[in-house]
Design a protein around this motif. Structure first.
Motif, mmCIF file in Angstrom:
data_model
loop_
_atom_site.group_PDB
_atom_site.id
_atom_site.type_symbol
_atom_site.label_atom_id
_atom_site.label_comp_id
_atom_site.label_asym_id
_atom_site.label_seq_id
_atom_site.Cartn_x
_atom_site.Cartn_y
_atom_site.Cartn_z
ATOM 1 N N GLU A 94 0.103 27.226 -35.035
ATOM 2 C CA GLU A 94 -0.595 26.830 -33.812
ATOM 3 C C GLU A 94 0.319 26.015 -32.898
ATOM 4 O OE1 GLU A 94 -4.036 24.784 -35.334
ATOM 5 O OE2 GLU A 94 -5.107 26.663 -35.736
ATOM 6 N N THR A 95 1.098 25.120 -33.487
ATOM 7 C CA THR A 95 2.003 24.280 -32.698
ATOM 8 C C THR A 95 3.073 25.128 -32.019
ATOM 9 O OG1 THR A 95 1.604 22.449 -34.235
ATOM 10 C CG2 THR A 95 3.536 22.270 -32.791
ATOM 11 N N GLU A 98 1.623 27.359 -29.202
ATOM 12 C CA GLU A 98 1.337 26.594 -27.990
ATOM 13 C C GLU A 98 2.622 26.365 -27.184
ATOM 14 O OE1 GLU A 98 -0.082 22.086 -26.895
ATOM 15 O OE2 GLU A 98 -0.978 23.026 -28.658
ATOM 16 N N ARG A 101 3.679 29.662 -25.493
ATOM 17 C CA ARG A 101 2.870 29.987 -24.312
ATOM 18 C C ARG A 101 3.285 29.128 -23.117
ATOM 19 N NH1 ARG A 101 -1.424 28.895 -27.850
ATOM 20 N NH2 ARG A 101 -1.965 30.703 -29.086
ATOM 21 N N GLU A 102 3.550 27.844 -23.382
ATOM 22 C CA GLU A 102 3.960 26.924 -22.312
ATOM 23 C C GLU A 102 5.281 27.340 -21.667
ATOM 24 O OE1 GLU A 102 4.179 23.125 -24.234
ATOM 25 O OE2 GLU A 102 1.997 22.897 -24.334
ATOM 26 N N GLU A 107 0.972 36.183 -25.256
ATOM 27 C CA GLU A 107 0.059 35.914 -26.367
ATOM 28 C C GLU A 107 0.448 36.758 -27.584
ATOM 29 O OE1 GLU A 107 -2.538 33.934 -28.505
ATOM 30 O OE2 GLU A 107 -2.179 33.459 -26.410
#
Length: 193
Positions: A94-95, A98, A101-102, A107
């Motif tokens: 998850e980290t 994220e 994506r930033e 995705e």
């Protein structure tokens, strides 16, 4: 290396530099997970130099912010250990996703990296397998000696045998070429006999 990949790796390093745990490397105190991530990348570059961006990110993020979920938050014993490891895999995924994506990754690309970090499709997804191989080789190269000093030979032999089962043939060949301290070399030989 693309600007996007550089930015993601730099962000992972920035996160890992916040690790409250440290290790002394060449006389300098370094954040534990920062040096771990860099050792992972060094191993990947040495043995899998054509790795994709996504695999490079997964390798660097293998322990991203690992201190966030303490082993002590889970019960003692094998079941607690595996629950902790599974929770870490999800958290690392998850980290990393994220951060990706930033910095402009899609995705789909983030999810592919998440699959690796959650250790899904081990043995069938070559990138997940390579991530596991790199982790095993980094353990043998940098952490095995200190780990072995805390446990009896019987436990070490069992751990080497379990580790060996997770590795590809290429990683096994690389592992056999590593120069280990004599006492560890003997334990590995016993484990593989």
């Amino acid at each position: 290396m693309s600007t996007k990949l550089q930015a993601v790796l730099a962000k992972i390093d920035e996160i890992n530099a916040q690790d409250p745990n440290s290790e002394v490397v060449d006389g300098q105190s370094v954040a534990k997970e920062l040096i771990y991530g860099r050792r992972m990348t060094k191993c990947l570059n040495q043995y899998w130099p054509q790795a994709s961006d996504l695999l490079q990110i997964a390798v660097r993020a293998q322990h991203v912010k690992r201190w966030h979920i303490a082993r002590s938050e889970y019960p003692l014993g094998k079941a607690g250990y595996y629950a902790w490891r599974k929770a870490l895999g999800v958290f690392h995924a998850e980290t990393a996703m994220e951060v990706m994506r930033e910095h402009g990754y899609s995705e789909s690309e983030a999810e592919q990296t998440g699959v690796m970090l959650r250790k899904e499709q081990l043995k069938t997804n070559s990138d997940t397998q390579t991530l596991e191989d790199v982790a095993c080789l980094v353990f043998l190269s940098y952490y095995f000696d200190a780990f072995a000093s805390k446990h009896d030979d019987e436990k070490i032999i069992k751990i080497v045998q379990k580790t060996w089962k997770k590795m590809s043939q290429q990683a096994k060949d690389i592992a056999l070429s590593l120069t280990l301290p004599e006492h560890l070399g003997k334990l590995v030989a016993q484990a593989l006999a």
